[in-house]
Design a protein around this motif. Structure first.
Motif, short mmCIF file in Angstrom:
data_model
loop_
_atom_site.label_atom_id
_atom_site.label_comp_id
_atom_site.label_asym_id
_atom_site.label_seq_id
_atom_site.Cartn_x
_atom_site.Cartn_y
_atom_site.Cartn_z
N LEU A 156 -58.35 -38.92 1.49
CA LEU A 156 -57.55 -39.87 2.26
C LEU A 156 -57.37 -39.39 3.70
O LEU A 156 -57.47 -40.19 4.65
CB LEU A 156 -56.18 -40.06 1.59
CG LEU A 156 -56.20 -40.74 0.22
CD1 LEU A 156 -54.78 -40.77 -0.37
CD2 LEU A 156 -56.76 -42.16 0.30
N LEU A 157 -57.12 -38.10 3.88
CA LEU A 157 -56.96 -37.56 5.23
C LEU A 157 -58.27 -37.63 6.02
O LEU A 157 -58.28 -37.93 7.21
CB LEU A 157 -56.47 -36.11 5.16
CG LEU A 157 -55.01 -35.91 4.75
CD1 LEU A 157 -54.71 -34.44 4.51
CD2 LEU A 157 -54.07 -36.48 5.80
N LEU A 197 -58.30 -39.59 9.40
CA LEU A 197 -58.46 -38.83 10.64
C LEU A 197 -59.84 -39.00 11.28
O LEU A 197 -59.96 -39.03 12.51
CB LEU A 197 -58.21 -37.34 10.37
CG LEU A 197 -56.79 -36.96 9.95
CD1 LEU A 197 -56.72 -35.48 9.61
CD2 LEU A 197 -55.78 -37.30 11.03
N PHE A 198 -60.88 -39.12 10.45
CA PHE A 198 -62.25 -39.11 10.98
C PHE A 198 -63.06 -40.35 10.61
O PHE A 198 -64.24 -40.42 10.93
CB PHE A 198 -62.98 -37.85 10.49
CG PHE A 198 -62.24 -36.58 10.76
CD1 PHE A 198 -61.98 -36.18 12.06
CD2 PHE A 198 -61.76 -35.80 9.72
CE1 PHE A 198 -61.28 -35.01 12.31
CE2 PHE A 198 -61.07 -34.63 9.96
CZ PHE A 198 -60.83 -34.23 11.26
N ARG A 199 -62.41 -41.32 9.93
CA ARG A 199 -63.07 -42.58 9.58
C ARG A 199 -64.34 -42.35 8.76
O ARG A 199 -65.34 -43.04 8.93
CB ARG A 199 -63.39 -43.40 10.83
CG ARG A 199 -62.16 -43.81 11.64
CD ARG A 199 -61.29 -44.76 10.84
NE ARG A 199 -60.18 -45.27 11.64
CZ ARG A 199 -58.97 -44.73 11.69
NH1 ARG A 199 -58.71 -43.64 10.99
NH2 ARG A 199 -58.00 -45.26 12.42
N GLN A 200 -64.32 -41.36 7.86
CA GLN A 200 -65.46 -41.08 7.00
C GLN A 200 -65.09 -41.44 5.57
O GLN A 200 -64.30 -40.75 4.93
CB GLN A 200 -65.86 -39.60 7.11
CG GLN A 200 -66.42 -39.23 8.47
CD GLN A 200 -66.61 -37.74 8.62
OE1 GLN A 200 -66.00 -36.95 7.92
NE2 GLN A 200 -67.45 -37.35 9.56
N HIS A 224 -71.29 -26.78 5.69
CA HIS A 224 -72.48 -27.42 5.13
C HIS A 224 -72.16 -28.36 3.97
O HIS A 224 -73.07 -28.78 3.25
CB HIS A 224 -73.48 -26.36 4.66
CG HIS A 224 -73.80 -25.34 5.71
ND1 HIS A 224 -74.65 -25.60 6.76
CD2 HIS A 224 -73.37 -24.07 5.88
CE1 HIS A 224 -74.74 -24.53 7.53
NE2 HIS A 224 -73.96 -23.59 7.03
N THR A 225 -70.89 -28.67 3.75
CA THR A 225 -70.52 -29.59 2.68
C THR A 225 -69.39 -30.47 3.16
O THR A 225 -68.80 -30.23 4.21
CB THR A 225 -70.11 -28.83 1.41
OG1 THR A 225 -69.98 -29.74 0.31
CG2 THR A 225 -68.79 -28.10 1.61
N GLN A 226 -69.07 -31.49 2.39
CA GLN A 226 -67.99 -32.39 2.75
C GLN A 226 -66.65 -31.86 2.25
O GLN A 226 -66.58 -31.23 1.19
CB GLN A 226 -68.24 -33.79 2.18
CG GLN A 226 -69.43 -34.50 2.80
CD GLN A 226 -69.55 -35.93 2.31
OE1 GLN A 226 -68.92 -36.32 1.34
NE2 GLN A 226 -70.38 -36.71 2.97
N ALA A 227 -65.58 -32.14 2.99
CA ALA A 227 -64.25 -31.70 2.59
C ALA A 227 -63.85 -32.30 1.24
O ALA A 227 -63.15 -31.67 0.45
CB ALA A 227 -63.24 -32.07 3.66
N THR A 228 -64.28 -33.54 0.96
CA THR A 228 -63.93 -34.18 -0.31
C THR A 228 -64.59 -33.45 -1.47
O THR A 228 -63.99 -33.26 -2.53
CB THR A 228 -64.37 -35.66 -0.30
OG1 THR A 228 -65.73 -35.75 0.15
CG2 THR A 228 -63.50 -36.46 0.64
N ALA A 267 -72.93 -45.47 7.60
CA ALA A 267 -72.54 -44.47 8.60
C ALA A 267 -71.31 -43.70 8.20
O ALA A 267 -71.20 -42.50 8.40
CB ALA A 267 -72.33 -45.15 9.96
N ASP A 268 -70.33 -44.43 7.58
CA ASP A 268 -69.09 -43.73 7.24
C ASP A 268 -69.18 -42.99 5.91
O ASP A 268 -68.26 -42.30 5.52
CB ASP A 268 -67.91 -44.71 7.19
CG ASP A 268 -68.14 -45.86 6.22
OD1 ASP A 268 -69.25 -45.93 5.65
OD2 ASP A 268 -67.22 -46.67 6.05
#
Length: 316
Positions: free
Chosen positions: A114-115, A119-122, A240-244, A305-306
């Motif tokens: 969610l953050l 915060l970054f529209r991803q 090198h990875t996503q926060a999620t 893109a997101d």
């Protein structure tokens, strides 16, 4: 390093952190939590100081000192987040059970995507949501089916720690991904957290040299291995990875802590707890495999893109 490799290293980090709970439990017998936290984080900083010096010399020769000065605030920010999370959590544990605290702390997991989105529209991959639910149910079973209708003021403090922990995971991925100085970021957060913890410990907790000596084995294990190796690897591989992905993988820390408790402290896991372990592992594996298998399907649409993976730039 590929995303799959970085996720594997992050799982290894969770193994280190989970086993370190045993050392933390032993260390608490002679030292207060704030002093214990402060000393072990400064030990972690000392462990990687030679590597930080080499990194700074290499970057300074290529880019000068100015970019390094611009990144200092990132390390300071991460240190404050770690300190806030640790202090709120430790204060809450005084007034609640370890079972409640362990489960409530992991509620940062749904906050991370969610953050990132806010915060970054991803937008995270769709597989994040079901795997997150599976991981949280697994944690609930593993920690003894916590009753969320019976929360006390200590639980409220632990819940408050969820916000800085979630922000830490998000900002590690963002700031480290845009920096060629990951070791400096790790070192700065260790020093800031260590100094702030010892400063608050000097006001709130008694301390003695004999207590430090008694806890030295636990301090060395949790300071050098858990902080020096574990947190440094987190900063490096989250580039090198996503926060999620990282948030879901980090839930396996509770699983490894339970296994370490069973092996070294004689704790026993019931059927529900083992089922919880299975759900956590399922979530950790699925969040990595589902996007990979989906991309390998014939005529699979490309990610929007997101939803595109967070690939760090070659230079800051």
């Amino acid at each position: 390093m590929t995303r799959w490799q970085s996720n594997a290293v992050l799982t290894f980090v969770c193994l280190i952190w989970g086993s370190a709970f045993v050392g933390q439990a032993w260390g608490m017998s002679s030292l207060g939590p704030l002093w214990f936290t402060g000393i072990r984080f400064l030990m972690g900083a000392a462990t990687i100081t030679p590597l930080v010096w080499l990194e700074l010399r290499r970057v300074a020769r290529r880019e000068g000192l100015e970019p390094t000065r611009q990144r200092l605030r990132h390390g300071l920010g991460l240190g404050v987040l770690v300190w806030l999370g640790a202090c709120l959590q430790q204060a809450g544990i005084v007034h609640t059970s370890v079972t409640h605290a362990g489960f409530l702390t992991t509620l940062y997991v749904p906050l991370v995507p969610l953050l990132v989105w806010m915060l970054f529209r991803q937008r995270p991959h769709w597989s994040v949501w079901p795997t997150m639910v599976a991981s949280l149910i697994g944690l609930w079973l593993l920690t003894g089916e916590v009753n969320l209708t019976q929360l006390n003021p200590g639980d409220a403090l632990v819940l408050a720690s969820v916000i800085p922990w979630a922000l830490h995971v998000v900002m590690v991925g963002h700031w480290a991904g845009h920096s060629q100085r990951p070791l400096l970021l790790a070192w700065l957060q260790f020093v800031v957290c260590g100094l702030l913890s010892m400063a608050t410990g000097a006001v709130l907790e008694p301390v003695s040299w004999s207590g430090v000596q008694t806890a030295m084995g636990a301090l060395l294990y949790t300071g050098v291995l858990s902080v020096g190796v574990g947190y440094t690897l987190q900063v490096v591989v989250q580039r090198h990875t996503q926060a999620t992905d990282a948030a879901i993988i980090l839930t396996s820390e509770t699983l490894f802590a339970a296994l370490a408790g069973a092996i070294f402290m004689g704790d026993r896991l019931g059927l529900a707890a083992w089922a919880g372990c299975g759900l956590i592992l399922l979530g950790v594996v699925a969040v990595q495999l589902v996007p990979l298998l989906e991309r390998q399907r014939p005529n699979a649409p490309p990610p929007t893109a997101d939803q595109a993976p967070e690939v760090p730039p070659a230079h800051p």
